[in-house]
Design a protein around this motif. Structure first.
Motif, short mmCIF file in Angstrom:
data_model
loop_
_atom_site.label_atom_id
_atom_site.label_comp_id
_atom_site.label_asym_id
_atom_site.label_seq_id
_atom_site.Cartn_x
_atom_site.Cartn_y
_atom_site.Cartn_z
N GLU A 30 32.77 14.97 19.11
CA GLU A 30 32.32 13.67 18.58
C GLU A 30 33.33 13.13 17.57
O GLU A 30 33.70 11.96 17.60
N ARG A 31 33.78 13.99 16.66
CA ARG A 31 34.76 13.56 15.65
C ARG A 31 36.09 13.19 16.29
O ARG A 31 36.73 12.21 15.90
N ARG A 32 36.52 13.95 17.30
CA ARG A 32 37.78 13.65 17.99
C ARG A 32 37.70 12.30 18.68
O ARG A 32 38.63 11.50 18.61
N ALA A 33 36.59 12.03 19.36
CA ALA A 33 36.42 10.75 20.05
C ALA A 33 36.40 9.60 19.04
O ALA A 33 37.02 8.56 19.27
N ALA A 34 35.72 9.80 17.92
CA ALA A 34 35.66 8.76 16.89
C ALA A 34 37.05 8.48 16.31
O ALA A 34 37.43 7.32 16.09
N ARG A 35 37.82 9.53 16.07
CA ARG A 35 39.17 9.37 15.52
C ARG A 35 40.07 8.63 16.51
O ARG A 35 40.80 7.71 16.14
N LEU A 36 40.02 9.01 17.78
CA LEU A 36 40.82 8.32 18.80
C LEU A 36 40.38 6.87 18.95
O LEU A 36 41.23 5.98 19.07
N ARG A 85 37.50 9.40 27.60
CA ARG A 85 36.61 8.35 28.11
C ARG A 85 35.68 7.84 27.02
O ARG A 85 35.45 6.63 26.89
N ASP A 86 35.16 8.75 26.23
CA ASP A 86 34.26 8.38 25.13
C ASP A 86 34.99 7.51 24.11
O ASP A 86 34.48 6.49 23.66
N ALA A 87 36.21 7.89 23.76
CA ALA A 87 36.99 7.13 22.78
C ALA A 87 37.28 5.71 23.27
O ALA A 87 37.14 4.74 22.52
N VAL A 88 37.67 5.58 24.53
CA VAL A 88 37.95 4.26 25.10
C VAL A 88 36.68 3.41 25.11
O VAL A 88 36.72 2.22 24.78
N ALA A 89 35.57 4.00 25.49
CA ALA A 89 34.31 3.27 25.51
C ALA A 89 33.93 2.80 24.11
O ALA A 89 33.50 1.65 23.93
N ARG A 90 34.10 3.65 23.12
CA ARG A 90 33.79 3.28 21.74
C ARG A 90 34.68 2.14 21.26
O ARG A 90 34.23 1.28 20.51
N ALA A 91 35.95 2.17 21.66
CA ALA A 91 36.90 1.15 21.23
C ALA A 91 36.64 -0.18 21.94
O ALA A 91 37.06 -1.23 21.45
N GLY A 92 36.01 -0.13 23.10
CA GLY A 92 35.65 -1.35 23.80
C GLY A 92 36.80 -2.05 24.51
O GLY A 92 36.76 -3.26 24.69
N ILE A 93 37.82 -1.30 24.90
CA ILE A 93 38.94 -1.94 25.59
C ILE A 93 38.74 -1.84 27.11
O ILE A 93 37.99 -0.99 27.58
N THR A 94 39.42 -2.71 27.84
CA THR A 94 39.38 -2.68 29.29
C THR A 94 40.16 -1.46 29.78
O THR A 94 41.26 -1.20 29.31
N LEU A 95 39.59 -0.74 30.72
CA LEU A 95 40.22 0.46 31.25
C LEU A 95 40.57 0.22 32.71
O LEU A 95 39.74 -0.21 33.51
#
Length: 124
Positions: A30-36, A85-95
């Protein structure tokens, strides 16, 4: 009709509860995804927005390739595809599924990249 035996098995065991080690591992992911996600968001703000693509690089993990609206590019690395995948989803960018077409055409390279690519081609 004769009575038929009920062959369905009922588990007497309660559902498995996460162990302390499992909870720590999940919190770490969770922390890694949040940091990314924070780093992806920062890149997107600096470059007027961003799009990305995930590139699986074997057991080592997943590369998150980012391309800004201004043509700037960069990448981040996640040791786990789910975290990427979690980090990209959190950031809200187009993948994007692949690094091709209009997405790839946005990339702007400079003299350094051209020299570096030429050096690779001639063994340098």
């Amino acid at each position: 009709m004769t009575g038929m035996a009920d062959n369905t098995e009922q588990s007497a065991e309660p559902a498995a509860t996460p162990t302390a080690a499992g909870k720590r591992a999940a919190a770490r992911q969770e922390r890694r995804a949040a940091r990314l996600a924070k780093q992806i968001g920062s890149f997107a703000r600096r470059h007027g927005g961003a799009e990305g693509q995930l590139a699986y690089v074997g057991q080592r993990g997943t590369r998150i390739v980012l391309v800004g609206e201004d043509g700037g590019w960069g990448d981040l690395f996640a040791h786990d595809a789910a975290v990427a995948r979690d980090a990209v989803a959190r950031a809200g960018i187009t993948l994007h599924d692949e690094f091709a077409g209009d997405f790839a055409a946005k990339v702007r390279t400079g003299a350094y990249e051209w020299r570096r690519m030429a050096g690779i081609q001639v063994g340098g």
